[in-house]
Design an enzyme around this catalytic site. Structure first.
Site, PDB file in Angstrom:
ATOM      1  N   ARG A 177      34.177   7.374  21.167  1.00 43.05           N
ATOM      2  CA  ARG A 177      33.749   6.335  22.104  1.00 43.05           C
ATOM      3  C   ARG A 177      34.260   4.950  21.740  1.00 43.05           C
ATOM      4  NH1 ARG A 177      33.455  10.446  23.856  1.00 43.05           N
ATOM      5  NH2 ARG A 177      31.710  11.519  24.880  1.00 43.05           N
ATOM      6  N   SER A 226      25.426   7.240  29.904  1.00 44.79           N
ATOM      7  CA  SER A 226      24.863   7.495  28.576  1.00 44.79           C
ATOM      8  C   SER A 226      24.580   6.181  27.863  1.00 44.79           C
ATOM      9  CB  SER A 226      25.824   8.342  27.746  1.00 44.79           C
ATOM     10  OG  SER A 226      25.969   9.625  28.313  1.00 44.79           O
ATOM     11  N   GLU A 296      25.922   2.775  23.416  1.00 46.68           N
ATOM     12  CA  GLU A 296      27.194   3.090  24.074  1.00 46.68           C
ATOM     13  C   GLU A 296      27.413   2.135  25.240  1.00 46.68           C
ATOM     14  OE1 GLU A 296      29.146   6.822  26.528  1.00 46.68           O
ATOM     15  OE2 GLU A 296      28.086   7.254  24.663  1.00 46.68           O
TER      16      GLU A 296
END
Length: 302
Positions: A177, A226, A296
């Protein structure tokens, strides 16, 4: 020049082919539907226009590039400086054999569907990832066991001074990520190494991924995708559930009962409500599992 000057901001900004907006309500541009205003909101017409802006803007104006606003939480006090959004002038789609070159402004799902039409496989996992290709590269987006770095060949970037350059994927050291792009750079386009396949096989994979997303995620709510990164070898939603946070609320901000790594704006939540709820979840997970969850979702503004 400061933004507190009474003189209109437009007097300080370079002439462009694209469009400026002032005091843009970021609640109208993000999926959470919250946040204050951006002092300047700029949609460049094309890469030359963006380069001209960056070369000629006053140095005091900070710049943030935003994609579709899907994985972003803009704070209630808004964003000082200029938010740049890449639009149709950054949406090219080129095919070179089984390779594709895609503009940063293309929506992930649009790219997947175009690949399906052409019998090109590899990027199906992006069909359920909200946002644009630029954002997907910047965060090394992933789903269903695949991520951008698996197929990325090179990325074309623009630096803070408007210079265009290209980096191979091997030069980025992408990890979970995180695209590890040079600080201040803006993604213009990206090339992916895909492969030819039967369109019916591709369609089945795409349909399966869409069904999984429909069944497991609150895709029709005001959400930012998310919320927290999965700790190595673990799943964030399981840790959140174990901490007793499923359905937890602060005002109209709620941890989704369907998938508890998603935060929801049920109606009139503020950005502060959502951020406070996220921090509460992080604290409870640390208390119950001794694990520190990392955001995130990108939080922007004051």
């Amino acid at each position: 020049m400061t933004f507190e000057c009474k003189k209109r901001l437009v007097d300080y900004l370079p002439l462009v082919e694209g469009r400026y907006s002032f005091n843009q309500k970021m609640s109208q541009t993000t999926w959470f539907k919250v946040g204050g205003v951006a002092e300047v909101f700029f949609k460049p017409a094309h890469a030359r226009d963006l380069s001209h802006f960056l070369k000629n803007k006053p140095s005091e104006i900070d710049v943030i590039c935003m994609g579709a606003g899907s994985n972003v939480l803009v704070r209630d006090q808004g964003i000082k400086g200029c938010v740049i959004r890449l639009g149709s002038g950054f949406s090219e789609f080129e095919i070179d054999g089984s390779n594709i070159i895609v503009g940063a402004g293309c929506l992930d799902r649009t790219v997947v569907m175009r690949c399906l039409e052409e019998g090109i496989s590899g990027l199906e996992f992006l069909v359920g990832v909200p946002g644009t290709i630029g954002g997907a590269v910047a965060m090394n987006a992933g789903a269903y066991g695949s991520e951008v770095k698996d197929l990325l060949r090179w990325v074309e970037l623009m630096d803070e001074k408007g210079k265009i350059y290209r980096l191979a994927s091997s030069e980025l050291s992408m990890d979970y990520r995180h695209g590890n792009l040079p600080k201040g750079s803006i993604v213009l386009k990206a090339a992916f190494q895909c492969y030819k396949d039967n369109s019916q096989i591709i369609k089945k994979t795409v349909d399966d991924f869409l069904k999984k997303r429909e069944d497991s995620q609150p895709i029709r709510g005001r959400t930012g995708g998310s919320t927290f990164k999965n700790p190595k070898g673990l799943k964030a939603w399981e840790l959140i559930d174990k901490a007793g946070c499923r359905g937890l609320r602060i005002g109209d901000a709620q941890v989704s009962e369907k998938h508890c790594n998603f935060l929801l704006n049920l109606d009139s939540a503020s950005a502060k409500d959502l951020e406070n709820l996220g921090e509460t979840v992080r604290r409870k997970v640390e208390e119950t599992s001794n694990i520190h969850l990392e955001w995130e979702i990108i939080r922007l503004g004051m």
